[in-house]
Design a protein around this motif. Structure first.
Motif, PDB file in Angstrom:
ATOM      1  N   SER A   1       0.818  -1.215   0.000  1.00  0.00           N
ATOM      2  CA  SER A   1       0.000   0.000   0.000  1.00  0.00           C
ATOM      3  C   SER A   1       0.852   1.265   0.000  1.00  0.00           C
ATOM      4  O   SER A   1       0.326   2.364  -0.216  1.00  0.00           O
ATOM      5  CB  SER A   1      -0.935  -0.007   1.217  1.00  0.00           C
ATOM      6  N   LEU A   2       2.161   1.122   0.221  1.00  0.00           N
ATOM      7  CA  LEU A   2       3.040   2.292   0.233  1.00  0.00           C
ATOM      8  C   LEU A   2       3.417   2.745  -1.168  1.00  0.00           C
ATOM      9  O   LEU A   2       3.753   3.905  -1.390  1.00  0.00           O
ATOM     10  CB  LEU A   2       4.312   1.981   1.032  1.00  0.00           C
ATOM     11  N   GLY A   3       3.391   1.845  -2.124  1.00  0.00           N
ATOM     12  CA  GLY A   3       3.800   2.189  -3.479  1.00  0.00           C
ATOM     13  C   GLY A   3       2.798   3.106  -4.162  1.00  0.00           C
ATOM     14  O   GLY A   3       1.628   3.195  -3.794  1.00  0.00           O
ATOM     15  N   THR A   4       3.257   3.802  -5.184  1.00  0.00           N
ATOM     16  CA  THR A   4       2.403   4.724  -5.934  1.00  0.00           C
ATOM     17  C   THR A   4       1.720   3.983  -7.090  1.00  0.00           C
ATOM     18  O   THR A   4       2.223   2.968  -7.587  1.00  0.00           O
ATOM     19  CB  THR A   4       3.219   5.882  -6.509  1.00  0.00           C
ATOM     20  N   TYR A   5       0.580   4.508  -7.509  1.00  0.00           N
ATOM     21  CA  TYR A   5      -0.147   3.945  -8.652  1.00  0.00           C
ATOM     22  C   TYR A   5       0.373   4.567  -9.936  1.00  0.00           C
ATOM     23  O   TYR A   5       0.458   5.791 -10.056  1.00  0.00           O
ATOM     24  CB  TYR A   5      -1.647   4.206  -8.510  1.00  0.00           C
ATOM     25  N   ARG A   6       0.718   3.717 -10.889  1.00  0.00           N
ATOM     26  CA  ARG A   6       1.271   4.204 -12.148  1.00  0.00           C
ATOM     27  C   ARG A   6       0.212   4.429 -13.212  1.00  0.00           C
ATOM     28  O   ARG A   6       0.502   5.012 -14.249  1.00  0.00           O
ATOM     29  CB  ARG A   6       2.331   3.218 -12.659  1.00  0.00           C
ATOM     30  N   ARG A   7      -0.987   3.911 -12.977  1.00  0.00           N
ATOM     31  CA  ARG A   7      -2.075   4.207 -13.899  1.00  0.00           C
ATOM     32  C   ARG A   7      -2.488   5.654 -13.705  1.00  0.00           C
ATOM     33  O   ARG A   7      -2.800   6.068 -12.587  1.00  0.00           O
ATOM     34  CB  ARG A   7      -3.269   3.285 -13.613  1.00  0.00           C
ATOM     35  N   PRO A   8      -2.511   6.465 -14.748  1.00  0.00           N
ATOM     36  CA  PRO A   8      -2.710   7.910 -14.580  1.00  0.00           C
ATOM     37  C   PRO A   8      -4.041   8.291 -13.937  1.00  0.00           C
ATOM     38  O   PRO A   8      -4.144   9.320 -13.289  1.00  0.00           O
ATOM     39  CB  PRO A   8      -2.611   8.455 -16.016  1.00  0.00           C
ATOM     40  N   ASP A   9      -5.084   7.464 -14.118  1.00  0.00           N
ATOM     41  CA  ASP A   9      -6.396   7.814 -13.599  1.00  0.00           C
ATOM     42  C   ASP A   9      -6.738   7.040 -12.330  1.00  0.00           C
ATOM     43  O   ASP A   9      -7.881   7.056 -11.886  1.00  0.00           O
ATOM     44  CB  ASP A   9      -7.469   7.531 -14.659  1.00  0.00           C
ATOM     45  N   ALA A  10      -5.744   6.371 -11.744  1.00  0.00           N
ATOM     46  CA  ALA A  10      -6.026   5.450 -10.641  1.00  0.00           C
ATOM     47  C   ALA A  10      -6.684   6.138  -9.450  1.00  0.00           C
ATOM     48  O   ALA A  10      -7.591   5.583  -8.827  1.00  0.00           O
ATOM     49  CB  ALA A  10      -4.738   4.759 -10.193  1.00  0.00           C
ATOM     50  N   LEU A  11      -6.241   7.325  -9.107  1.00  0.00           N
ATOM     51  CA  LEU A  11      -6.763   8.000  -7.927  1.00  0.00           C
ATOM     52  C   LEU A  11      -7.933   8.926  -8.248  1.00  0.00           C
ATOM     53  O   LEU A  11      -8.354   9.724  -7.418  1.00  0.00           O
ATOM     54  CB  LEU A  11      -5.642   8.781  -7.239  1.00  0.00           C
ATOM     55  N   THR A  12      -8.432   8.805  -9.470  1.00  0.00           N
ATOM     56  CA  THR A  12      -9.597   9.587  -9.866  1.00  0.00           C
ATOM     57  C   THR A  12     -10.869   8.908  -9.359  1.00  0.00           C
ATOM     58  O   THR A  12     -11.072   7.723  -9.574  1.00  0.00           O
ATOM     59  CB  THR A  12      -9.675   9.703 -11.399  1.00  0.00           C
ATOM     60  N   ILE A  13     -11.714   9.649  -8.681  1.00  0.00           N
ATOM     61  CA  ILE A  13     -12.944   9.103  -8.136  1.00  0.00           C
ATOM     62  C   ILE A  13     -14.127   9.708  -8.879  1.00  0.00           C
ATOM     63  O   ILE A  13     -14.253  10.927  -8.971  1.00  0.00           O
ATOM     64  CB  ILE A  13     -13.080   9.405  -6.629  1.00  0.00           C
ATOM     65  N   GLU A  14     -14.967   8.860  -9.411  1.00  0.00           N
ATOM     66  CA  GLU A  14     -16.163   9.353 -10.085  1.00  0.00           C
ATOM     67  C   GLU A  14     -17.101   9.987  -9.059  1.00  0.00           C
ATOM     68  O   GLU A  14     -17.215   9.517  -7.929  1.00  0.00           O
ATOM     69  CB  GLU A  14     -16.882   8.215 -10.802  1.00  0.00           C
ATOM     70  N   PRO A  15     -17.781  11.077  -9.434  1.00  0.00           N
ATOM     71  CA  PRO A  15     -18.709  11.715  -8.495  1.00  0.00           C
ATOM     72  C   PRO A  15     -19.889  10.803  -8.185  1.00  0.00           C
ATOM     73  O   PRO A  15     -20.235   9.915  -8.967  1.00  0.00           O
ATOM     74  CB  PRO A  15     -19.159  12.971  -9.254  1.00  0.00           C
ATOM     75  N   ASP A  16     -20.498  11.020  -7.042  1.00  0.00           N
ATOM     76  CA  ASP A  16     -21.655  10.243  -6.638  1.00  0.00           C
ATOM     77  C   ASP A  16     -22.876  10.747  -7.414  1.00  0.00           C
ATOM     78  O   ASP A  16     -23.477  11.762  -7.062  1.00  0.00           O
ATOM     79  CB  ASP A  16     -21.876  10.378  -5.130  1.00  0.00           C
ATOM     80  N   ASP A  17     -23.203  10.050  -8.509  1.00  0.00           N
ATOM     81  CA  ASP A  17     -24.323  10.472  -9.354  1.00  0.00           C
ATOM     82  C   ASP A  17     -25.519   9.547  -9.150  1.00  0.00           C
ATOM     83  O   ASP A  17     -26.235   9.219 -10.103  1.00  0.00           O
ATOM     84  CB  ASP A  17     -23.908  10.486 -10.825  1.00  0.00           C
TER      85      ASP A  17
END
Length: 532
Positions: A490-506
Motif C-alpha cells: 500500500s506504500l507504493g504509488t499507482y502508475r495508472r494515470p487515472d487510478a486516484l480519480t474518483i467518479e462523483p456520486d451520481d
C-alpha cells in the motif's frame, strides 16, 4: 478531483456474463466435497438452521456490500478501498494476499481431480483407496514437515492446470474468463445432476439421505457448529476476500446488483443441497454394501470424502467407472472456474497498481503463483501444508477480512447510506434499514465472536494434532507475512494515470436513468401488445 472514468477498464459483455461468472466462482470444490461433510459433522439436518441464519445475517449482507463497493468505485480491492479512504488500502491488499494463498493450494486440489478422472477409467485405486491416495498418489511421508521431493502424479496435472489458467487469464474477462465459464458451468450442471439422479436409485440411498437430513438438535448448542456454518458461508459465497468486489467492478453502469446477487446466492445454495443429496445417497449405498452405517464410515469430510471414501464406493458401484469419470470431471470444472475468479482479484489489483495490460499482468501473475504452488504442494509433504493453510486462511484470514471491511467501510467510513442508495438506484430488490443494521451491528458482532472463538481454539488446542512449530510457520506465520506485505504494497504509488480519480456520486441521476429505461421498456411492451 476530475470526474474521468477509469481508462480502458474491461466490462462484462452483459448481465448474464456477470451472473454466470459469479455463480461459477461461488459453485466450486467446496460445494461438492466440503459442504456435505461439514453439514454431516455438525448436526446433519440441524446444521441447515445455522447455515440459513449465516446465509441471511452474513452471506447476503456482505455479498451486497461487496457488489456496492466494487460497482460504485470501479476498481480492484486495494484501489476501491483507497478511493473510500487512502488509509484503507492495506485491507484491499490483505484480500489480494488471501486470494494469492488460496489459489496456490486450490490449484492442487484441481490437479488431484484431474489425476483421479484418469484413475477412474480403470478404477486404479483398487481395494484400498485410502492407501492409494496417501501412498501411491501423494507419496505422503509419515513425518510432518517440508520436503522438496515431488510426487509425479501431482506435479504433471498441476503444471497443466496452471498453463491453462494462465492462458485464460491473459485473454481477460471477456475473451478468457467469460468464454471458459460459459462452457464449464453448463457441463458441471449436467454432469453432476446426472450423478445425483443415478445415486438416488442405488440400494441404500434412502439411508444416506436420512443421515444427511436427520437433525441432531443438540448440535445447535455447540459454538463450533455455528462457527462452521459462518466459515462455510464465506468460503462458499466467495465474499469478503475480493472476488465479488472485483467482479462487480466490471459491470456496466446500469446493472441490477441485488437482483444478480440473489440469483447467485440461491443458485449456489441450491447446488450445495444438490451436492449433499448426491454425495450422501452414494455414501448410503457404500454403507449398505459393507453392511454398516454411514456413522461407521471414515474420511467423509473434505479431502477424505472426494479422494478416499468416494473412490472406495466407486469400486463397488455398478457403473462405477462412468460415474467416477463424471464425478472427478465435475470437480475439475467447478474448481477451475473458481480458480480463475481468485486469480482475477490479483490480476485486477496488479493492473490498477502498475498500469500493465491484461496479458502482461496475467502471465506475470501466473508465473508468480504457479512456482510456489508447485514447490509447496506438488511435493510429498503437500497435504500437511495444504490442510493447515486452508484452515487458517479461511477460518481466521477471511473472517478477519470481513470484520475489517465492515469496521472500516461501514462504521469508521460511514459509507452504508451512500452504498445503500447506490444499490437501490440500479437494483430491483431494494435494501433498507434491515441491511444497514446487519452490516453495522449484527454481522460485525457475530463475526467477532466467531473469530475470537476460532483463534482461541487454535491457540489452546492446536489443529489436527499437528506439531506447534508446523502451525506457527504454515498457519500463524503465513498470516503474519500477509499482514506485513499488505502494508508494504500500500506504500507504493499507482502508475495508472487515472487510478486516484474518483467518479462523483451520481446516484440520483443514475436512478432517474434506470427509471426512464424501465418506463421506456413498458411503453415498448405496450405498443407491441397493441400492435397484435
Amino acid at each position: 478531483m476530475t470526474a474521468t472514468p477509469p481508462a480502458q477498464r474491461e466490462t462484462w459483455s452483459g448481465r448474464s456474463a456477470f451472473i454466470i461468472a459469479a455463480v461459477s466462482s461461488a459453485v466450486g470444490l467446496g460445494n461438492i466435497w466440503r459442504f456435505p461433510g461439514v453439514a454431516y459433522e455438525n448436526g446433519g439436518g440441524a446444521f441447515l438452521l445455522p447455515y440459513l441464519i449465516a446465509f441471511l445475517t452474513a452471506g447476503l449482507p456482505i455479498l451486497f456490500l461487496d457488489y456496492a463497493i466494487g460497482h460504485r468505485y470501479r476498481a480492484s480491492a486495494p484501489l476501491a478501498f483507497r478511493r473510500i479512504h487512502r488509509r484503507f488500502e492495506p485491507l484491499g491488499w490483505w484480500q489480494v494476499g488471501l486470494c494469492y494463498v488460496i489459489c496456490i493450494y486450490y490449484a492442487v486440489v484441481i490437479a488431484w481431480a484431474v489425476a483421479y478422472a484418469v484413475y477412474a477409467v480403470t478404477l486404479a485405486w483398487g481395494e484400498d483407496a485410502v492407501g492409494f491416495f496417501l501412498s501411491a498418489h501423494l507419496r505422503r511421508p509419515a513425518t510432518v514437515g517440508f520436503t522438496l521431493d515431488f510426487a509425479p502424479a501431482v506435479l504433471i496435472p498441476l503444471v497443466l492446470v496452471w498453463l491453462t489458467a494462465v492462458v485464460a487469464l491473459a485473454f481477460g474477462i471477456r475473451r478468457g474468463i467469460d468464454r471458459v465459464n460459459r462452457v464449464t458451468l453448463p457441463l458441471l450442471a449436467v454432469s453432476f445432476t446426472g450423478i445425483v439422479v443415478y445415486a438416488l436409485f442405488l440400494p441404500g440411498a434412502v439411508d444416506g439421505l436420512n443421515a444427511f437430513f436427520t437433525p441432531s438438535w443438540a448440535a445447535l448448542a455447540d459454538p463450533a457448529v455455528w462457527i462452521a456454518a459462518y466459515g462455510h458461508i464465506f468460503f462458499s459465497f466467495s465474499i469478503a476476500f475480493g472476488i465479488m468486489l472485483t467482479y462487480s467492478s466490471y459491470l456496466r453502469r446500469k446493472s441490477d446488483l441485488t437482483g444478480s446477487g440473489l440469483v447467485v446466492a440461491f443458485s449456489n445454495t441450491s447446488f450445495e443441497l444438490l451436492a449433499g443429496i448426491g454425495v450422501f445417497a452414494t455414501l448410503g449405498f457404500l454403507a449398505s454394501a459393507q453392511g454398516s452405517t454411514i456413522a461407521e464410515l471414515e474420511n467423509i469430510q473434505g479431502v477424505g470424502l472426494a479422494f478416499m471414501t468416494y473412490p472406495t464406493l466407486l469400486s463397488q458401484m455398478p457403473g462405477g467407472q462412468i460415474v467416477g469419470v463424471l464425478f472427478f470431471v465435475s470437480l475439475v470444472l467447478a474448481g477451475f472456474s473458481s480458480l480463475l475468479s481468485i486469480l482475477q482479484v490479483q490480476s485486477a489489483a496488479l493492473q490498477d497498481k502498475t498500469g500493465w495490460s491484461t496479458r502482461r499482468a496475467g502471465v506475470t501473475l501466473g508465473i508468480a503463483t504457479a512456482v510456489p504452488s508447485i514447490l509447496l504442494f506438488a511435493t510429498t509433504s503437500g497435504l500437511y501444508t495444504l490442510d493447515v493453510v486452508d484452515a487458517f486462511v479461511n477460518n481466521i484470514g477471511v473472517v478477519l477480512s470481513a470484520i475489517l471491511t465492515l469496521l472500516l467501510v461501514v462504521i469508521v467510513g460511514r459509507r452504508a447510506p451512500e452504498l445503500a442508495r447506490h444499490l437501490n438506484a440500479v437494483s430491483s430488490f431494494r435494501v433498507g434499514p434491515i441491511w444497514r443494521v446487519m452490516v453495522t451491528v449484527v454481522t460485525p458482532i457475530i463475526l467477532t465472536v466467531i473469530l475470537v472463538t476460532g483463534a482461541y481454539g487454535y491457540i489452546a488446542d492446536g489443529y489436527a494434532d499437528l506439531p506447534g512449530w508446523f502451525l506457527a510457520i504454515a498457519g500463524w506465520g503465513l498470516l503474519g507475512v500477509l499482514a506485513v506485505v499488505s502494508g508494504l504494497l500500500s506504500l507504493g504509488t499507482y502508475r495508472r494515470p487515472d487510478a486516484l480519480t474518483i467518479e462523483p456520486d451520481d446516484t440520483e441521476q443514475l436512478a432517474r436513468e434506470v427509471q426512464a429505461d424501465k418506463q421506456r421498456a413498458l411503453r415498448e411492451r405496450s405498443e407491441r401488445r397493441a400492435g397484435r
